[in-house]
Design a protein around this motif. Structure first.
Motif, PDB file in Angstrom:
ATOM      1  N   ARG A  18       0.802  -1.216   0.000  1.00  0.00           N
ATOM      2  CA  ARG A  18       0.000   0.000   0.000  1.00  0.00           C
ATOM      3  C   ARG A  18       0.844   1.280   0.000  1.00  0.00           C
ATOM      4  NH1 ARG A  18      -5.512   0.240   1.291  1.00  0.00           N
ATOM      5  NH2 ARG A  18      -6.191   2.367   0.995  1.00  0.00           N
ATOM      6  N   THR A  19       1.878   1.335   0.813  1.00  0.00           N
ATOM      7  CA  THR A  19       2.708   2.530   0.880  1.00  0.00           C
ATOM      8  C   THR A  19       3.369   2.808  -0.462  1.00  0.00           C
ATOM      9  OG1 THR A  19       3.106   2.189   3.235  1.00  0.00           O
ATOM     10  CG2 THR A  19       4.650   3.629   2.076  1.00  0.00           C
ATOM     11  N   GLN A  20       3.917   1.780  -1.093  1.00  0.00           N
ATOM     12  CA  GLN A  20       4.549   1.961  -2.405  1.00  0.00           C
ATOM     13  C   GLN A  20       3.519   2.394  -3.442  1.00  0.00           C
ATOM     14  OE1 GLN A  20       6.031  -1.551  -4.368  1.00  0.00           O
ATOM     15  NE2 GLN A  20       7.459  -0.365  -5.588  1.00  0.00           N
ATOM     16  N   ARG A  22       0.798   4.099  -2.931  1.00  0.00           N
ATOM     17  CA  ARG A  22       0.465   5.503  -2.664  1.00  0.00           C
ATOM     18  C   ARG A  22       1.532   6.434  -3.225  1.00  0.00           C
ATOM     19  NH1 ARG A  22      -1.229   4.871   3.568  1.00  0.00           N
ATOM     20  NH2 ARG A  22      -3.406   4.335   3.272  1.00  0.00           N
ATOM     21  N   ARG A  23       2.786   6.058  -3.069  1.00  0.00           N
ATOM     22  CA  ARG A  23       3.875   6.896  -3.584  1.00  0.00           C
ATOM     23  C   ARG A  23       3.820   6.990  -5.102  1.00  0.00           C
ATOM     24  NH1 ARG A  23       8.271   4.190   0.306  1.00  0.00           N
ATOM     25  NH2 ARG A  23       7.869   5.457   2.149  1.00  0.00           N
ATOM     26  N   ILE A  24       3.609   5.856  -5.739  1.00  0.00           N
ATOM     27  CA  ILE A  24       3.522   5.847  -7.200  1.00  0.00           C
ATOM     28  C   ILE A  24       2.352   6.716  -7.650  1.00  0.00           C
ATOM     29  CG2 ILE A  24       3.050   4.409  -9.226  1.00  0.00           C
ATOM     30  CD1 ILE A  24       4.501   2.127  -7.690  1.00  0.00           C
ATOM     31  N   ALA A  25       1.210   6.531  -7.009  1.00  0.00           N
ATOM     32  CA  ALA A  25       0.019   7.302  -7.378  1.00  0.00           C
ATOM     33  C   ALA A  25       0.247   8.791  -7.152  1.00  0.00           C
ATOM     34  CB  ALA A  25      -1.192   6.810  -6.574  1.00  0.00           C
ATOM     35  N   TYR A  26       0.904   9.150  -6.054  1.00  0.00           N
ATOM     36  CA  TYR A  26       1.175  10.560  -5.782  1.00  0.00           C
ATOM     37  C   TYR A  26       2.069  11.159  -6.865  1.00  0.00           C
ATOM     38  CZ  TYR A  26       2.773  14.853  -3.660  1.00  0.00           C
ATOM     39  OH  TYR A  26       3.074  16.168  -3.449  1.00  0.00           O
ATOM     40  N   GLN A  40      -7.260   3.341  -4.230  1.00  0.00           N
ATOM     41  CA  GLN A  40      -8.516   2.632  -3.931  1.00  0.00           C
ATOM     42  C   GLN A  40      -9.108   2.014  -5.194  1.00  0.00           C
ATOM     43  OE1 GLN A  40      -9.854   1.799  -1.053  1.00  0.00           O
ATOM     44  NE2 GLN A  40      -8.142   2.793  -0.045  1.00  0.00           N
ATOM     45  N   THR A  41      -9.104   2.760  -6.285  1.00  0.00           N
ATOM     46  CA  THR A  41      -9.610   2.239  -7.555  1.00  0.00           C
ATOM     47  C   THR A  41      -8.804   1.020  -7.991  1.00  0.00           C
ATOM     48  OG1 THR A  41     -10.372   4.417  -8.242  1.00  0.00           O
ATOM     49  CG2 THR A  41     -10.004   2.791  -9.995  1.00  0.00           C
ATOM     50  N   ALA A  42      -7.489   1.131  -7.899  1.00  0.00           N
ATOM     51  CA  ALA A  42      -6.621   0.026  -8.303  1.00  0.00           C
ATOM     52  C   ALA A  42      -6.874  -1.206  -7.440  1.00  0.00           C
ATOM     53  CB  ALA A  42      -5.158   0.437  -8.211  1.00  0.00           C
ATOM     54  N   LEU A  43      -7.024  -1.010  -6.144  1.00  0.00           N
ATOM     55  CA  LEU A  43      -7.237  -2.152  -5.256  1.00  0.00           C
ATOM     56  C   LEU A  43      -8.603  -2.797  -5.467  1.00  0.00           C
ATOM     57  CD1 LEU A  43      -5.526  -0.866  -1.992  1.00  0.00           C
ATOM     58  CD2 LEU A  43      -4.655  -2.531  -3.663  1.00  0.00           C
ATOM     59  N   MET A  44      -9.607  -1.993  -5.789  1.00  0.00           N
ATOM     60  CA  MET A  44     -10.920  -2.576  -6.091  1.00  0.00           C
ATOM     61  C   MET A  44     -10.844  -3.443  -7.345  1.00  0.00           C
ATOM     62  SD  MET A  44     -13.804   0.312  -5.166  1.00  0.00           S
ATOM     63  CE  MET A  44     -13.236   1.435  -6.404  1.00  0.00           C
ATOM     64  N   LYS A  45     -10.193  -2.926  -8.371  1.00  0.00           N
ATOM     65  CA  LYS A  45     -10.065  -3.691  -9.613  1.00  0.00           C
ATOM     66  C   LYS A  45      -9.213  -4.934  -9.404  1.00  0.00           C
ATOM     67  CE  LYS A  45     -10.885   0.186 -12.697  1.00  0.00           C
ATOM     68  NZ  LYS A  45     -10.365   1.032 -13.783  1.00  0.00           N
ATOM     69  N   ARG A  64       0.296  -1.691 -11.092  1.00  0.00           N
ATOM     70  CA  ARG A  64       0.906  -0.475 -11.655  1.00  0.00           C
ATOM     71  C   ARG A  64       0.178  -0.041 -12.913  1.00  0.00           C
ATOM     72  NH1 ARG A  64       5.805  -3.229 -10.350  1.00  0.00           N
ATOM     73  NH2 ARG A  64       5.957  -3.889 -12.534  1.00  0.00           N
ATOM     74  N   ARG A  65      -0.171  -1.002 -13.732  1.00  0.00           N
ATOM     75  CA  ARG A  65      -0.889  -0.666 -14.969  1.00  0.00           C
ATOM     76  C   ARG A  65      -2.256  -0.056 -14.656  1.00  0.00           C
ATOM     77  NH1 ARG A  65      -0.860  -4.219 -20.399  1.00  0.00           N
ATOM     78  NH2 ARG A  65      -1.558  -2.552 -21.730  1.00  0.00           N
ATOM     79  N   ILE A  66      -2.939  -0.595 -13.666  1.00  0.00           N
ATOM     80  CA  ILE A  66      -4.224  -0.022 -13.253  1.00  0.00           C
ATOM     81  C   ILE A  66      -4.012   1.416 -12.780  1.00  0.00           C
ATOM     82  CG2 ILE A  66      -6.123  -0.123 -11.594  1.00  0.00           C
ATOM     83  CD1 ILE A  66      -5.742  -3.147 -11.502  1.00  0.00           C
ATOM     84  N   LEU A  67      -2.980   1.645 -11.967  1.00  0.00           N
ATOM     85  CA  LEU A  67      -2.709   3.000 -11.472  1.00  0.00           C
ATOM     86  C   LEU A  67      -2.480   3.968 -12.624  1.00  0.00           C
ATOM     87  CD1 LEU A  67      -0.343   2.426  -8.418  1.00  0.00           C
ATOM     88  CD2 LEU A  67      -2.662   3.374  -8.372  1.00  0.00           C
ATOM     89  N   VAL A  68      -1.644   3.567 -13.567  1.00  0.00           N
ATOM     90  CA  VAL A  68      -1.338   4.446 -14.704  1.00  0.00           C
ATOM     91  C   VAL A  68      -2.593   4.719 -15.523  1.00  0.00           C
ATOM     92  CG1 VAL A  68      -0.097   4.554 -16.902  1.00  0.00           C
ATOM     93  CG2 VAL A  68       1.101   3.857 -14.827  1.00  0.00           C
TER      94      VAL A  68
END
Length: 170
Positions: A18-20, A22-26, A40-45, A64-68
């Protein structure tokens, strides 16, 4: 697989990453609140696809792909075109750079075009190889290399100019 086992495995993964995430998303969006929404969106998917992704074996790349992709989707929404965060409420980066240098780096990173920013984050913050980054971004390695070169040159120009403007002598 029992639901309890699935939930336990998913919860363990989230606790570890989770911490990593959050950093990537930030770094992708530049705002702590939007970053939390992306995570949250990434974790739901991820939860929905947990069995498949776990079976395929590369959970981190999938997230990571979901985050991007979610970051791109969110940036296209008209109500997301606002100024990020409130002064003093955005998260603090790890120690190592002076506050002014951290701020300059985050501002320079945020000024990059989205494609270049994604490449820099995945290559240099997450530490992915060119091929892994290309896979995550669904592009060819040559695109990653060219975007990386352009982004690093632009960051160098911006940060060097700013350093000289404040009287640095490097």
């Amino acid at each position: 697989m029992a639901r309890g086992t699935r939930d336990e495995e998913f919860s363990e993964y989230v606790a570890q990453r989770r911490t990593q995430l959050r950093r990537i998303a930030y770094l992708l969006c530049g705002d702590v609140h939007k970053a939390e929404d992306l995570v949250q969106t990434a974790l739901m998917k991820l939860y929905v696809a947990w069995h498949r992704v776990q079976r395929e074996g590369n959970i981190d790349a999938y997230v990571r792909r979901i985050l991007v992709n979610s970051g791109i989707d969110e940036s296209r929404r008209p109500w997301r075109r606002e100024e990020p965060g409130l002064d003093g409420l955005d998260p603090v980066m790890a120690e190592g750079l002076a506050v002014e240098d951290r701020r300059a780096l985050i501002e320079a990173l945020a000024s990059l075009p989205l494609g270049q920013r994604r490449v820099v984050i995945l290559r240099y913050f997450v530490g992915l190889s060119v091929d892994e980054t290309a896979t995550d971004l669904n592009c060819v390695p040559g695109t990653v290399k060219s975007q990386s070169a352009r982004a690093l040159a632009r960051l160098n120009d911006m940060l060097t100019a700013q350093f000289r403007a404040v009287g640095g002598h490097r």
